[in-house]
Motif scaffolding. Structure first.
Motif, PDB file in Angstrom:
ATOM      1  N   ASN A  15      -7.839 -63.563  35.269  1.00 14.78           N
ATOM      2  CA  ASN A  15      -7.434 -64.964  35.308  1.00 14.78           C
ATOM      3  C   ASN A  15      -8.641 -65.882  35.155  1.00 14.78           C
ATOM      4  OD1 ASN A  15      -5.788 -67.276  35.736  1.00 14.78           O
ATOM      5  ND2 ASN A  15      -6.332 -67.275  37.900  1.00 14.78           N
ATOM      6  N   THR A  18      -9.634 -65.901  31.502  1.00 15.19           N
ATOM      7  CA  THR A  18      -8.698 -66.682  30.683  1.00 15.19           C
ATOM      8  C   THR A  18      -8.809 -68.169  31.001  1.00 15.19           C
ATOM      9  OG1 THR A  18      -6.900 -66.301  32.272  1.00 15.19           O
ATOM     10  CG2 THR A  18      -7.074 -64.776  30.426  1.00 15.19           C
ATOM     11  N   GLN A  19      -9.019 -68.481  32.284  1.00 16.06           N
ATOM     12  CA  GLN A  19      -9.188 -69.883  32.652  1.00 16.06           C
ATOM     13  C   GLN A  19     -10.471 -70.448  32.058  1.00 16.06           C
ATOM     14  OE1 GLN A  19      -7.102 -71.972  34.135  1.00 16.06           O
ATOM     15  NE2 GLN A  19      -5.583 -70.344  34.235  1.00 16.06           N
ATOM     16  N   ALA A  21     -11.825 -69.426  29.249  1.00 20.91           N
ATOM     17  CA  ALA A  21     -11.521 -69.656  27.833  1.00 20.91           C
ATOM     18  C   ALA A  21     -10.699 -70.932  27.665  1.00 20.91           C
ATOM     19  CB  ALA A  21     -10.755 -68.459  27.267  1.00 20.91           C
ATOM     20  N   THR A  22      -9.748 -71.136  28.589  1.00 15.94           N
ATOM     21  CA  THR A  22      -8.927 -72.353  28.556  1.00 15.94           C
ATOM     22  C   THR A  22      -9.789 -73.593  28.767  1.00 15.94           C
ATOM     23  OG1 THR A  22      -6.993 -71.152  29.399  1.00 15.94           O
ATOM     24  CG2 THR A  22      -6.979 -73.540  29.628  1.00 15.94           C
ATOM     25  N   GLN A 150      -0.503 -67.614  28.270  1.00 19.40           N
ATOM     26  CA  GLN A 150      -0.962 -69.001  28.322  1.00 19.40           C
ATOM     27  C   GLN A 150      -2.195 -69.234  27.452  1.00 19.40           C
ATOM     28  OE1 GLN A 150      -1.625 -70.678  32.304  1.00 19.40           O
ATOM     29  NE2 GLN A 150      -3.464 -71.681  31.521  1.00 19.40           N
ATOM     30  N   VAL A 151      -3.218 -68.403  27.618  1.00 22.36           N
ATOM     31  CA  VAL A 151      -4.455 -68.632  26.870  1.00 22.36           C
ATOM     32  C   VAL A 151      -4.245 -68.374  25.378  1.00 22.36           C
ATOM     33  CG1 VAL A 151      -5.413 -66.285  27.092  1.00 22.36           C
ATOM     34  CG2 VAL A 151      -6.956 -68.262  26.943  1.00 22.36           C
ATOM     35  N   SER A 152      -3.385 -67.410  25.032  1.00 21.22           N
ATOM     36  CA  SER A 152      -3.103 -67.130  23.623  1.00 21.22           C
ATOM     37  C   SER A 152      -2.391 -68.306  22.967  1.00 21.22           C
ATOM     38  CB  SER A 152      -2.240 -65.868  23.493  1.00 21.22           C
ATOM     39  OG  SER A 152      -2.886 -64.751  24.070  1.00 21.22           O
ATOM     40  N   SER A 172       1.189 -74.549  26.716  1.00 17.90           N
ATOM     41  CA  SER A 172       0.743 -73.152  26.829  1.00 17.90           C
ATOM     42  C   SER A 172       1.108 -72.583  28.194  1.00 17.90           C
ATOM     43  CB  SER A 172      -0.761 -73.056  26.590  1.00 17.90           C
ATOM     44  OG  SER A 172      -1.502 -73.680  27.630  1.00 17.90           O
ATOM     45  N   GLN A 173       0.975 -73.385  29.238  1.00 18.71           N
ATOM     46  CA  GLN A 173       1.363 -72.930  30.575  1.00 18.71           C
ATOM     47  C   GLN A 173       2.863 -72.683  30.654  1.00 18.71           C
ATOM     48  OE1 GLN A 173      -0.367 -76.127  32.951  1.00 18.71           O
ATOM     49  NE2 GLN A 173      -2.006 -74.766  33.615  1.00 18.71           N
TER      50      GLN A 173
END
Length: 431
Positions: A15, A18-19, A21-22, A150-152, A172-173
């Motif tokens: 997470n 990914t966060q 990256a977000t 989400q990140v994708s 995305s979320q």
């Protein structure tokens, strides 16, 4: 148990990546103002979820071992529908006062905020069910599906569809919540079977009584964490709010350590009646949480401003100050998280409410003095003072109930033996 902590920690570590990256995509391609707007919308969703979680929230973890799934599902889903209808009415009324309305809800985002609240509520029911059943692995897989989707989708929205507003993050979320909910249903519905009837009225009363303390505590706790954001909106620009939002997200990202430990703790304590075991586990979890959180924050604080400018763009150069001022509070918050789960898991959520009320009093006094004077730095200082107050009160209560002393928070040989024993148990299972 240690394996569950590691599994949950691994999921939370994914997470974090990914966060990150977000955050990089969002800060570089949306900008500080849009990032601040997205953060306000997310805060709105957090507040709306409190009303739903009065019945259909984390209290389900406590009742899942004690109630039938069909009973909890009927009560929770019915409550979700009722509350969402109430929110529709509330938003319609607030729309008559646009000045106040758009201070709270970003203009053009109301329906998206409501839809995200609804879908996340269904997703959260599934998560709480598996946590209550101590199926932590299933919980982690659903969580991973959510964040990876989400990140994708955010990458698709920004680079494929060229959406460069706060909606890129929120859409995305929403996609992550939706897919995880569907997968959760696929796993959950086959387990429904005729288990005999259970009175809904008495079960509703039990959930409401337990949930009332938990959600009042959550409401006040959320005010502690996010009230500063609304005050900032009246004292600072959207760009400054975006800087504060990013600094908050970076430091609060370290909370995954306490959250991972707390989830396993809550699940374990909800399934035990042994007070001594609950006390010992809580102390060990607290030491582990504080030590790991402090180490992670030390690394983050040592990173130079130039690094943050390179990672998130020059618009966010001021986040290092926010991080430094907020970090001591995050250490206290990691200990608070463990104590919060102790009181919830042992059926004493009222102490969490009392702690949150004390924290809110500190927030109100500090925020109204600090924010007009120091801006985002004042908001960060307010956070640290609030988290310190939360921990102090909860520790006093915990000390009175268990006889634990502050010097016992220093790791000792027994703690290291426990860690090694748990680790060896994991290794042996892998051989």
């Amino acid at each position: 148990m240690f394996k569950k902590i590691l599994g949950t920690g691994a999921a939370k570590a994914v997470n974090v990546l990914t966060q990150l990256a977000t955050l990089i995509m969002g800060t570089r391609f949306l900008g500080a103002a849009e990032w601040g707007k997205a953060f306000i919308a997310q805060t709105d969703i957090t507040f709306l979820l409190i009303g739903i979680e009065l019945i259909a929230g984390s209290g389900l973890v406590y009742f899942t071992p004690r109630k039938k799934l069909a009973t909890l599902m009927k009560i929770s889903y019915g409550w979700i529908v009722i509350v969402m209808l109430a929110y529709l009415l509330l938003f319609s009324i607030l729309h008559l006062f646009p000045g106040f309305y758009h201070t709270i809800v970003p203009e053009g985002y109301a329906w998206l905020v409501l839809l995200m609240t609804f879908i996340y509520s269904l997703h959260e029911f599934n998560l709480n069910h598996y946590l209550g059943k101590e199926k932590v692995a299933t919980y982690n897989w659903l969580f991973l599906i959510q964040i990876l989707t989400q990140v994708s989708m955010m990458a698709v929205l920004i680079f494929g569809l060229n959406i460069r507003t706060a909606k890129a993050l929120l859409y995305s979320q929403l996609s992550g919540y939706s897919l995880a909910t569907l997968v959760g249903w696929v796993l959950l519905f086959p387990t429904l079977r005729k288990e005999g009837k259970e009175p809904l009225k008495s079960s509703f009363k039990e959930l409401f009584h337990y949930g009332a303390f938990m959600q009042l505590s959550t409401l006040v706790s959320t005010l502690n964490k996010r009230l500063s954001l609304y005050l900032l909106k009246t004292n600072c620009s959207e760009q400054q709010i975006g800087v504060y939002a990013l600094g908050t997200q970076v430091t609060e990202g370290v909370n995954i350590i306490g959250q991972s430990i707390g989830l396993v703790e809550f699940s374990a304590l909800s399934n035990t009646e042994q007070k001594q075991r609950a006390s010992v586990l809580t102390m060990r979890f607290m030491k582990l949480s504080v030590l790991l959180t402090f180490t992670a924050l030390l690394i983050i604080c040592l990173l130079p401003t130039a690094f943050y400018e390179w990672l998130f763009s020059g618009e966010f150069a001021g986040i290092r100050t926010v991080i430094l001022l907020m970090s001591p509070g995050i250490v206290f918050f990691s200990a608070h998280t463990v104590l919060f789960n102790y009181f919830s898991g042992t059926g004493k959520p009222k102490y969490n409410l009392y702690a949150s009320l004390i924290g809110l009093s500190v927030t109100l006094i500090s925020a109204f003095v600090m924010i007009p004077w120091l801006g985002i730095r004042g908001a960060a200082i307010t956070t640290t003072l609030t988290y310190f107050a939360l921990f102090v009160y909860q520790w006093i209560v915990f000390h009175k109930q268990t006889g634990s002393k502050l010097n016992q928070l220093i790791p000792n040989q027994e703690d290291w033996n426990w860690v090694k024993a748990e680790w060896n148990r994991i290794v042996k299972k892998q051989i």
